[in-house]
Scaffold this motif. Structure first.
Motif, short mmCIF file in Angstrom:
data_model
loop_
_atom_site.label_atom_id
_atom_site.label_comp_id
_atom_site.label_asym_id
_atom_site.label_seq_id
_atom_site.Cartn_x
_atom_site.Cartn_y
_atom_site.Cartn_z
N ALA A 30 0.83 -1.21 0.00
CA ALA A 30 0.00 0.00 0.00
C ALA A 30 0.87 1.26 0.00
N TYR A 31 1.98 1.21 0.71
CA TYR A 31 2.92 2.33 0.67
C TYR A 31 3.46 2.51 -0.75
N GLY A 32 3.71 1.40 -1.42
CA GLY A 32 4.13 1.48 -2.82
C GLY A 32 3.08 2.16 -3.70
N ILE A 33 1.80 1.86 -3.42
CA ILE A 33 0.71 2.51 -4.16
C ILE A 33 0.74 4.02 -3.91
N LEU A 34 0.93 4.41 -2.66
CA LEU A 34 0.98 5.84 -2.33
C LEU A 34 2.17 6.51 -3.02
N TRP B 89 2.71 10.43 -5.33
CA TRP B 89 3.95 11.19 -5.40
C TRP B 89 4.75 10.91 -6.67
N GLY B 90 4.23 10.07 -7.56
CA GLY B 90 4.88 9.83 -8.85
C GLY B 90 6.22 9.12 -8.78
N PHE C 63 -1.64 -2.16 -9.47
CA PHE C 63 -1.27 -0.78 -9.19
C PHE C 63 0.18 -0.42 -9.51
N LEU C 64 1.10 -1.38 -9.47
CA LEU C 64 2.51 -1.01 -9.48
C LEU C 64 3.30 -1.53 -10.68
N ARG D 286 10.31 3.49 -6.95
CA ARG D 286 10.34 3.18 -5.52
C ARG D 286 9.05 2.47 -5.10
N GLY D 287 7.92 2.88 -5.66
CA GLY D 287 6.66 2.22 -5.38
C GLY D 287 6.71 0.75 -5.77
N TYR D 288 7.28 0.50 -6.95
CA TYR D 288 7.42 -0.89 -7.41
C TYR D 288 8.34 -1.69 -6.48
N GLU D 289 9.43 -1.05 -6.01
CA GLU D 289 10.34 -1.74 -5.09
C GLU D 289 9.59 -2.19 -3.83
#
Length: 181
Positions: A133-137, A142-143, A178-179, A147-150
């Protein structure tokens, strides 16, 4: 029944069942209210105001704790030892889908609280979805797609490390929906 339970931990565990029941009945506001009560019993109260400010502070703390370490280094965390922290993470993890549906600010607070507890106290199954979920955020708000994918990939790796098929399914859903850009 809760009056008869002396331990806040026992009371929180019964509240966890109520959260599940209310969520399954689409009684989301009641699930959130019970979750707030349970978290307060465990010393993790939901701030009544300024959730956005609290989220910003928690995410800054998380980033500072992680520092220059790679995201995958979070896989080295040990399991949460404290029964109280473990119960709080379980309650928060159960509130995640309800908060996502009903209150975006609360959802962000739940996610930031879980990942902060995890970086300080260790892993639990519910941490997997919180990292995803943090990756989604990171990606959606924040574009920061890479990092989201990581974090999404680390969520999947953690679910496999914990040998938790339910969390692995959630991690795959997050990555696929999402990622995976």
């Amino acid at each position: 029944m809760l009056v008869q339970l002396e331990s806040p931990l026992d009371q929180a565990q019964v509240n966890h069942l109520l959260i599940l029941q209310y969520t399954l009945q689409s009684r989301y506001e009641e699930a959130i209210a019970i979750g707030q009560q349970a978290l307060a019993l465990l010393g993790v109260p939901v701030p009544p105001l300024n959730l956005e400010t609290v989220v910003e502070q928690q995410l800054a703390e998380f980033k500072a704790q992680l520092g220059d370490h790679p995201v995958a280094s979070l896989l080295e965390n040990t399991p949460i030892e404290s029964p109280t922290i473990r119960a709080a993470v379980k309650i928060l993890g159960t509130l995640q889908p309800t908060a996502y549906r009903t209150n975006p600010q609360l959802f962000m607070w739940v996610v930031s609280t879980i990942i902060n507890l995890a970086i300080r106290h260790g892993d639990a199954p519910e941490v997997c979805y919180a990292y995803g979920a943090y990756g989604i955020l990171l990606s959606g708000l924040w574009g920061d797609y890479a990092r989201g994918y990581e974090f999404g990939q680390m969520s999947l790796d953690l679910s496999r490390k914990l040998n938790n098929p339910m969390q692995e399914c959630k991690a795959c859903m997050v990555l696929g929906s999402f990622l995976n850009h």
